[in-house]
Design a protein around this motif. Sequence first.
Motif, short mmCIF file in Angstrom:
data_model
loop_
_atom_site.label_atom_id
_atom_site.label_comp_id
_atom_site.label_asym_id
_atom_site.label_seq_id
_atom_site.Cartn_x
_atom_site.Cartn_y
_atom_site.Cartn_z
N ASN A 272 -7.73 55.54 9.03
CA ASN A 272 -9.20 55.46 9.14
C ASN A 272 -9.91 56.10 7.95
O ASN A 272 -11.03 56.61 8.07
CB ASN A 272 -9.68 56.12 10.44
N TRP A 273 -9.31 56.05 6.78
CA TRP A 273 -9.89 56.70 5.61
C TRP A 273 -11.06 55.93 5.03
O TRP A 273 -12.10 56.50 4.73
CB TRP A 273 -8.83 56.86 4.52
N VAL A 274 -10.89 54.63 4.86
CA VAL A 274 -11.91 53.83 4.17
C VAL A 274 -12.63 52.90 5.15
O VAL A 274 -13.84 52.99 5.33
CB VAL A 274 -11.29 53.01 3.02
N ASN A 275 -11.87 52.03 5.76
CA ASN A 275 -12.44 51.10 6.75
C ASN A 275 -11.84 51.43 8.11
O ASN A 275 -10.79 50.89 8.46
CB ASN A 275 -12.14 49.65 6.37
N PRO A 276 -12.49 52.33 8.85
CA PRO A 276 -11.90 52.76 10.12
C PRO A 276 -11.52 51.58 11.01
O PRO A 276 -12.35 50.76 11.38
CB PRO A 276 -13.01 53.60 10.75
N ALA A 277 -10.24 51.49 11.32
CA ALA A 277 -9.74 50.36 12.10
C ALA A 277 -9.28 50.81 13.48
O ALA A 277 -9.27 50.02 14.41
CB ALA A 277 -8.58 49.69 11.37
N MET A 278 -8.87 52.07 13.60
CA MET A 278 -8.29 52.53 14.86
C MET A 278 -9.36 53.27 15.67
O MET A 278 -9.77 54.37 15.32
CB MET A 278 -7.10 53.44 14.60
N PRO A 279 -9.80 52.68 16.77
CA PRO A 279 -10.84 53.32 17.57
C PRO A 279 -10.26 54.38 18.50
O PRO A 279 -9.08 54.36 18.85
CB PRO A 279 -11.41 52.15 18.37
N LEU A 280 -11.10 55.33 18.88
CA LEU A 280 -10.72 56.30 19.89
C LEU A 280 -10.52 55.62 21.23
O LEU A 280 -11.12 54.58 21.51
CB LEU A 280 -11.80 57.37 20.03
N GLN A 281 -9.66 56.19 22.03
CA GLN A 281 -9.43 55.81 23.42
C GLN A 281 -8.59 54.55 23.62
O GLN A 281 -7.84 54.47 24.58
CB GLN A 281 -10.74 55.60 24.20
N GLN A 282 -8.71 53.59 22.76
CA GLN A 282 -8.08 52.30 23.03
C GLN A 282 -6.57 52.37 22.86
O GLN A 282 -6.05 52.93 21.90
CB GLN A 282 -8.65 51.21 22.13
N TRP A 283 -5.86 51.76 23.84
CA TRP A 283 -4.41 51.68 23.76
C TRP A 283 -4.01 50.45 22.94
O TRP A 283 -4.59 49.38 23.11
CB TRP A 283 -3.80 51.58 25.15
N LEU A 284 -3.02 50.63 22.08
CA LEU A 284 -2.49 49.54 21.26
C LEU A 284 -1.01 49.39 21.56
O LEU A 284 -0.26 50.38 21.50
CB LEU A 284 -2.70 49.83 19.77
N ASP A 285 -0.60 48.18 21.89
CA ASP A 285 0.81 47.93 22.18
C ASP A 285 1.66 48.11 20.92
O ASP A 285 1.27 47.67 19.83
CB ASP A 285 1.01 46.52 22.73
N ALA A 286 2.80 48.76 21.09
CA ALA A 286 3.68 49.05 19.96
C ALA A 286 4.89 48.13 19.96
O ALA A 286 5.31 47.59 20.99
CB ALA A 286 4.15 50.50 20.04
N SER A 287 5.44 47.94 18.79
CA SER A 287 6.76 47.34 18.63
C SER A 287 7.52 48.22 17.64
O SER A 287 6.93 49.10 17.01
CB SER A 287 6.67 45.89 18.13
N TRP A 288 8.82 48.00 17.52
CA TRP A 288 9.63 48.86 16.67
C TRP A 288 10.46 48.02 15.70
O TRP A 288 11.05 47.02 16.09
CB TRP A 288 10.53 49.75 17.51
N ILE A 289 10.48 48.45 14.44
CA ILE A 289 11.14 47.71 13.36
C ILE A 289 12.41 48.45 12.96
O ILE A 289 12.39 49.65 12.68
CB ILE A 289 10.19 47.60 12.15
N ASP A 290 13.53 47.72 12.95
CA ASP A 290 14.79 48.32 12.50
C ASP A 290 14.73 48.65 11.02
O ASP A 290 14.22 47.86 10.21
CB ASP A 290 15.95 47.36 12.76
N LEU A 291 15.25 49.82 10.66
CA LEU A 291 15.30 50.24 9.26
C LEU A 291 16.76 50.27 8.81
O LEU A 291 17.59 50.93 9.43
CB LEU A 291 14.68 51.64 9.11
#
Length: 457
Positions: A272-291
């Motif tokens: 959220n430094w320049v164009n704040p994209a992540m709002p407070l409170q809202q849940w965002l579904d996650a996925s996981w990437i193999d490294l």
Amino acid sequence: MITRRQFTFGLAALSAGSCAFGGLANAATQHAAGGLRAATGFGPLKQDPASLLDLPEGFTYKVISALGQAMSDGLNVPDKADGMGCFKLDEQRVALVRNHELTPKDRILQPASVASHKTANAYDTAPDGNALPGGTTTMVYNLITGETESQHVSLCGTIRNCSGGITPWGSWLTCEESIDKPSAYNSKDHGWVFEVPSTAQTLVSPQPLKAMGRFNHEAAAVDPRTGIVYMTEDRGDSLFYRFIPDVRGDLIKGGRLQALAIKASPGYDSRNWVNPAMPLQQWLDASWIDLTDPESPEDDLRKRGYADGAALFARGEGIHWGDGELYFCCTNGGKKQLGQIMRYQPSASEGTEHEAAKPGRLQLFLESTDKSLFNFGDNLTVAPFGDLIVCEDQYTDVVDNHLRGVTPDGSVYAFARLRDQTELAGACFSPDGNTLFVNLYSPARTVAITGPWSARS
């Protein structure tokens, strides 16, 4: 909704003898409208006559370990005390395993600040054969008598042991915030996690947990249900990692290293430094990437992960497991770059092929808009009464660092103010919830804080 009065301890963690607590499991967050709100907490801070640590009425502290003190192994307490974990030994005593964020150059610039010695149990040595000064010390503290019964170096030969995390099986994961390669000061690659049993009475044989990745490690937290280890990275373009062990509780046997992504938005920028994209409170579904190639000789895990869609975080720092979820600090996240706290709830099928049907989810729990209330959160812990206790570590010429309490609704209060020009680190509670231990970074001191905690229950 679970309230603070319905708070219950994390039983799985307590049975392992550590200081992990539940709490905040169904906590509401800040108002989406924006700014931080101040909470009363334990009341106003009273000025410390010793000009060290201001606390609320009724609370007192005691310095239980300090730089230069003679330890039980004949060495002296080293400097730069950082992350720390607390473990129950018996009904009276706890073990505190404490990191020391020292570098090879500290041996030259500040020789009195290191526990310099030669030993076959050092992970890495300087050209003169002395162990590198980074590592951990373990102290045994008696909660009844208020006395430190013993202290000793428990891991040595590492670089910049920053923070770490307790495990449900009674060990401390200590993390190198370093990606140093062999040089004139050291002979091995660094950037690993090491495991230190809380009951170790002498130096442990150091084994880098290489499958957990080589990067600028900060801290770790273990889900007691699954044994999955979650890790933060102290970089401006850091990732959030998880390690799924092949054998629960036996990390040296390897496993899968992954990075979190936001399911609907590959390459998501939570900073959220320049164009704040992540709002407070809202849940965002996650996925996981193999490294792949977790040993990362080029220190490019985060770059490869981001290229594959992993989310970016602003200097991931302290992390702690609560009741079915975890919290971690992003030190300079947010529009004003004063800090964020993230909250992650794992899937009921976390780490299995079934988690995609109901994935884990990520939330921006707090974002600071007021440095007088919250400024550069670093290490944190979940208190037995359901609040977060966050250590500040400011990056200014003159610092005014506090221990900040954060309530389940996202309000903030000052629990302590440090008068010295250094940071607070390693906050953790005793198993009975009556003592808060915290480190003063440099000159290194560990303090035990007691008082009317029931005022917040």
